[in-house]
Design a protein around this motif. Structure first.
Motif, short mmCIF file in Angstrom:
data_model
loop_
_atom_site.label_atom_id
_atom_site.label_comp_id
_atom_site.label_asym_id
_atom_site.label_seq_id
_atom_site.Cartn_x
_atom_site.Cartn_y
_atom_site.Cartn_z
N SER A 148 1.02 -1.07 0.10
CA SER A 148 0.03 -0.01 0.05
C SER A 148 0.92 1.24 0.15
CB SER A 148 -0.91 -0.03 1.23
OG SER A 148 -0.30 -0.01 2.43
N ILE A 149 0.19 2.35 -0.64
CA ILE A 149 0.90 3.61 -0.50
C ILE A 149 -0.17 4.53 0.28
CG2 ILE A 149 1.47 5.72 -1.51
CD1 ILE A 149 2.50 3.64 -3.94
N ALA A 150 0.33 5.09 1.25
CA ALA A 150 -0.62 6.06 2.18
C ALA A 150 -0.35 7.39 1.82
CB ALA A 150 -0.77 5.52 3.46
N ASN A 151 -1.27 8.46 1.55
CA ASN A 151 -1.22 9.87 1.74
C ASN A 151 0.04 10.13 0.92
OD1 ASN A 151 -3.63 10.07 3.05
ND2 ASN A 151 -2.62 9.71 5.12
N PHE A 152 0.35 9.69 -0.07
CA PHE A 152 1.47 10.47 -1.06
C PHE A 152 1.27 11.55 -1.71
CE2 PHE A 152 4.16 10.08 -4.87
CZ PHE A 152 5.24 10.40 -4.29
N GLU A 153 1.86 12.54 -1.28
CA GLU A 153 1.59 13.96 -2.22
C GLU A 153 2.28 14.08 -3.65
OE1 GLU A 153 2.19 18.87 -1.79
OE2 GLU A 153 2.39 17.59 0.14
N LEU A 154 1.60 14.15 -4.68
CA LEU A 154 1.94 14.33 -6.06
C LEU A 154 2.83 15.82 -5.92
CD1 LEU A 154 -0.53 12.59 -8.07
CD2 LEU A 154 1.47 11.82 -7.04
N ASP A 155 4.12 15.96 -6.42
CA ASP A 155 4.65 17.28 -5.97
C ASP A 155 4.53 18.05 -7.30
OD1 ASP A 155 5.81 19.29 -4.52
OD2 ASP A 155 7.92 18.41 -4.91
N LEU A 156 3.49 18.43 -7.80
CA LEU A 156 3.25 19.07 -8.94
C LEU A 156 3.74 20.48 -9.01
CD1 LEU A 156 -0.24 17.75 -9.88
CD2 LEU A 156 1.92 16.59 -10.44
N PHE A 157 3.70 21.05 -7.79
CA PHE A 157 4.10 22.43 -7.99
C PHE A 157 5.65 22.61 -7.00
CE2 PHE A 157 -0.16 22.28 -8.79
CZ PHE A 157 -0.50 23.11 -10.04
N GLY A 158 6.31 21.55 -6.96
CA GLY A 158 7.61 21.75 -6.14
C GLY A 158 7.43 21.96 -4.63
N ARG A 159 6.23 21.97 -3.95
CA ARG A 159 6.35 22.26 -2.72
C ARG A 159 7.18 21.44 -1.65
NH1 ARG A 159 4.21 21.41 2.48
NH2 ARG A 159 3.50 19.28 1.73
N VAL A 160 7.05 19.89 -1.87
CA VAL A 160 7.92 18.98 -1.34
C VAL A 160 9.62 19.06 -1.63
CG1 VAL A 160 8.26 16.56 -0.80
CG2 VAL A 160 5.94 17.36 -0.96
N ARG A 161 9.55 19.55 -3.01
CA ARG A 161 10.76 19.46 -3.54
C ARG A 161 11.73 20.68 -2.81
NH1 ARG A 161 12.52 20.48 -9.87
NH2 ARG A 161 14.94 20.08 -9.66
N SER A 162 10.97 21.95 -2.81
CA SER A 162 11.43 23.07 -2.25
C SER A 162 11.86 22.87 -0.75
CB SER A 162 10.41 24.20 -2.36
OG SER A 162 10.16 24.81 -3.65
N PHE A 325 -0.29 27.65 -2.28
CA PHE A 325 -1.65 28.31 -2.99
C PHE A 325 -2.17 27.61 -4.15
CE2 PHE A 325 0.50 32.06 -1.25
CZ PHE A 325 -0.27 32.99 -0.78
N PHE A 326 -1.59 26.69 -4.54
CA PHE A 326 -2.19 25.85 -5.63
C PHE A 326 -2.66 24.43 -5.09
CE2 PHE A 326 1.12 28.47 -7.58
CZ PHE A 326 0.37 28.97 -8.68
N PRO A 327 -3.33 23.72 -5.74
CA PRO A 327 -3.97 22.46 -5.44
C PRO A 327 -3.00 21.48 -5.17
CG PRO A 327 -5.25 23.52 -7.49
CD PRO A 327 -4.06 24.07 -7.15
N SER A 328 -3.32 20.76 -4.21
CA SER A 328 -2.42 19.38 -3.89
C SER A 328 -3.05 18.21 -4.20
CB SER A 328 -1.70 19.46 -2.43
OG SER A 328 -2.74 19.48 -1.37
N ILE A 329 -2.37 17.03 -4.54
CA ILE A 329 -2.98 15.82 -4.64
C ILE A 329 -2.17 14.99 -3.89
CG2 ILE A 329 -3.47 14.19 -6.30
CD1 ILE A 329 -3.45 16.13 -8.68
N SER A 330 -3.09 14.18 -2.93
CA SER A 330 -2.51 13.18 -2.20
C SER A 330 -3.01 11.75 -2.72
CB SER A 330 -3.03 13.20 -0.63
OG SER A 330 -2.19 14.32 -0.16
N LEU A 331 -2.23 10.70 -2.65
CA LEU A 331 -2.67 9.49 -3.49
C LEU A 331 -2.42 8.44 -2.25
CD1 LEU A 331 -3.09 7.86 -5.90
CD2 LEU A 331 -0.86 7.72 -6.40
N THR A 332 -3.53 7.59 -2.30
CA THR A 332 -3.57 6.45 -1.57
C THR A 332 -3.72 5.25 -2.48
OG1 THR A 332 -4.20 7.48 0.66
CG2 THR A 332 -4.43 5.09 0.51
N GLY A 333 -3.18 4.36 -2.33
CA GLY A 333 -3.27 2.79 -3.33
C GLY A 333 -2.93 1.65 -2.64
#
Length: 484
Positions: A148-162, A325-333
Motif C-alpha cells: 500500500s501507499i498512504a497519503n503520498f503527495e504528488l509534488d506537481l508544484f514543487g512544494r516538497v522539493r523546495s 496556494f495551488f491544489p495538492s494531490i494526495s494519493l492512497t493506493g
C-alpha cells in the motif's frame, strides 16, 4: 488492477518523484558594498602588494588562483612548531565544542534525509483479517495481504522539493559552521600556546630581574652600613626588588591560568614536555600575500559560506510557500489479494486493488497562506542582510590584520634595538656607579628602562605572531582537506 489504473499510478509517482516545477524565486544578488581591493596604509604596500585589480582576464584569473592558494594553506603547513602541531591535532580530536559542531552536522544530515524521503512514496506491506457478523448474520472472515501507499503527495508544484532543498542547504550551512568552529579552535589553541610562551618568558625576565635587583640591593645595603650611600638610595633599591618580586608572582599566576586554558581547549591534560618555555620566532609562518589579492577570497570563508547556504534555504522556503496556494494531490493506493479463506489468499482470482486520489484546493485560509509567504520573503531578506554583513565583517577582519602586519614588524625591530641600547646603557651605568662616577638614581633609571624594554619586546613579539594567526583565520585558510 486495470492497465489504465496501473499506468495512471506509475505516471503520478514519476511526476511526484521528479517534480514538475519549482516556484522558488531567483537567488537575489548580494551588494555587500566592499571595494575590490584592501584599503591598506602606505607602510603595508610593499608587504601585500595592494595594487588595483587588472582588467586583463588572464591576470585576474592568476590573481584569483593565488588568492585561492592562500586560503588553501593547511594548518600543518602554517604552524612550524612541532609541539603546537601536536596540541592542535589533539584539540581537533578531543575538544567538546568542536564535537558538538560535528554532531550538529550529523543531525542536519539526518533531518535532510527525513525531508528528502517525502519526495518518494512510502511502500508498506500490509496483512489483515476482517471479521464481520451480527445477531442474525453468519460470521464472515476476509483475509487481505498486499502493498500500500498512504497519503503520498504528488509534488506537481514543487512544494516538497523546495522543502527538501531548504533542508539540504541547512545541512550545508551546518557543515560550514563546523569548519568555522574548527578554524576558530585552531586559532584559539595557537593563541593560547603563544600567550603561555610569552607569559613564561615574561616570568623568566622578571625572575632574572629579581635576582639582579636582589644582588644590587644587598650590595647597596653593605655600602649603607659603611656610610657610602644614603637611606634614600637603599629604599630605592628595595623598591626595585619588590617590584620585580610582584611581577614574578603575577606572571606565575598568569602562566598557571594559561596552562588551564590550553588544557580546556585541547580537551585533556597537556603533557608538560609540549609546553613552550619561551616565545620563539618560528611558531607561525605566512608568506607575503600575492600582488593584487582580490577581496573575493572572502567568499571562501566558512562563516560567509554558511550565511550563503542559509540564504539559499530561505529562498527555497519561498518556493514552498508559493506552492501552498495551488491544489495538492494526495494519493492512497493498494495492490494485493483478498479472500474469505486463508488458504486461497493468493489464488489467481483473488487480486484486489484500490486507487484513492484526493485533491485539496485551498479556497479560504483566513490569510494564512499570504502571511506564510510574506514571512518567508521577510526571512529571505533577513538572510540576505546577514550574508552581506558576514562579507563586510570579514572584509574588516582582513583589513585590520593586514594593517598591522608591517607596522608590528617595524615595531618589533625598533623594540629589539631598544633592548640592545638599554642593555648597553645599563652596563655603562652600573660600571660608572661602582666607580663612583655616577649617582644611584641614574643606575636605577637604566635598570627600569631595560626591564621595561624587555617586557615590551615580549609583548610586541606576541602581538606580531598573534596577528599572523588572526590573518590566517580571517582569510579562511586551511580548508584544503588534503593538507590537514
Amino acid at each position: 488492477m486495470s492497465k489504465f489504473s496501473t499506468h495512471a499510478l506509475a505516471l503520478a509517482i514519476a511526476l511526484a518523484a521528479t517534480g514538475c516545477v519549482s516556484l522558488a524565486p531567483k537567488l537575489p544578488a548580494q551588494e555587500a558594498g566592499i571595494p575590490a581591493q584592501w584599503p591598506l596604509p602606505p607602510t603595508t604596500q610593499s608587504f601585500v602588494g595592494a595594487q588595483p585589480l587588472t582588467s586583463d582576464p588572464a591576470a585576474a584569473q592568476a590573481a584569483a588562483s593565488e588568492g585561492a592558494a592562500v586560503a588553501d594553506i593547511g594548518w600543518r603547513d602554517f604552524f612550524e612548531d612541532p609541539n603546537l602541531e601536536q596540541l592542535i591535532g589533539r584539540a581537533l580530536d578531543n575538544n567538546r565544542d568542536l564535537r558538538v559542531a560535528v554532531l550538529n552536522v550529523e543531525k542536519a544530515r539526518a533531518q535532510y534525509r527525513i525531508q528528502r524521503a517525502d519526495r518518494l512514496p512510502a511502500l508498506n506491506a500490509t496483512a489483515q483479517l476482517r471479521r464481520t457478523g451480527g445477531d442474525n448474520q453468519q460470521v464472515v472472515d476476509e483475509y487481505q495481504a498486499g502493498a500500500s501507499i498512504a497519503n503520498f503527495e504528488l509534488d506537481l508544484f514543487g512544494r516538497v522539493r523546495s522543502l527538501s532543498q531548504s533542508a539540504l542547504q541547512r545541512y550545508f550551512a551546518e557543515e560550514e559552521a563546523r569548519r568555522a568552529a574548527q578554524l576558530s579552535l585552531i586559532a584559539e589553541v595557537a593563541n593560547a600556546y603563544l600567550t603561555l610562551a610569552a607569559d613564561r618568558e615574561l616570568l623568566s625576565v622578571s625572575e632574572a630581574t629579581l635576582k639582579n635587583q636582589q644582588s644590587a640591593y644587598e650590595l647597596t645595603q653593605k655600602r649603607r652600613e659603611l656610610g657610602a650611600v644614603s637611606g634614600l638610595e637603599l629604599s630605592q633599591a628595595r623598591t626595585q626588588v619588590e617590584q620585580a618580586r610582584a611581577d614574578a608572582a603575577r606572571y606565575a599566576g598568569q602562566v598557571a591560568q594559561d596552562t588551564n586554558a590550553l588544557n580546556l581547549l585541547v580537551g585533556e591534560q597537556v603533557d608538560p614536555a609540549l609546553l613552550p618555555s619561551k616565545l620563539t620566532a618560528g611558531v607561525t609562518g605566512l608568506a607575503a600575500l600575492p600582488q593584487g589579492l582580490p577581496s573575493e577570497v572572502l567568499l571562501r570563508r566558512p562563516d560567509v559560506l554558511q550565511a550563503e547556504h542559509l540564504l539559499r534555504a530561505q529562498n527555497a522556503n519561498i518556493g514552498a510557500a508559493r506552492a501552498a496556494f495551488f491544489p495538492s494531490i494526495s494519493l492512497t493506493g493498494f495492490l494485493g489479494s483478498a479472500s474469505n479463506e486463508l488458504s486461497g489468499l493468493f489464488d489467481s482470482n483473488t487480486r484486489s486493488w484500490l486507487v484513492n486520489p484526493v485533491v485539496n484546493i485551498p479556497i479560504f485560509q483566513g490569510g494564512k497562506l499570504r502571511a506564510n509567504l510574506a514571512s518567508a520573503k521577510a526571512d529571505q531578506k533577513i538572510a540576505l542582510a546577514q550574508y552581506e554583513k558576514a562579507i563586510q565583517a570579514g572584509f574588516r577582519d582582513v583589513s585590520d590584520a593586514l594593517a598591522l602586519t608591517k607596522t608590528l614588524a617595524e615595531q618589533r625591530q625598533a623594540q629589539e634595538a631598544l633592548v640592545e641600547a638599554a642593555a648597553r646603557a645599563d652596563q655603562l651605568s652600573t660600571a660608572r656607579y661602582k666607580a663612583g662616577r655616577d649617582s644611584y638614581l641614574n643606575q636605577l633609571d637604566a635598570q627600569r628602562t631595560l626591564y621595561g624594554a624587555q617586557q615590551g619586546l615580549v609583548t610586541t613579539r606576541l602581538a606580531e605572531q598573534s596577528n599572523r594567526v588572526a590573518l590566517y583565520k580571517v582569510l579562511g585558510g586551511g580548508w584544503n582537506e588534503r593538507s590537514q
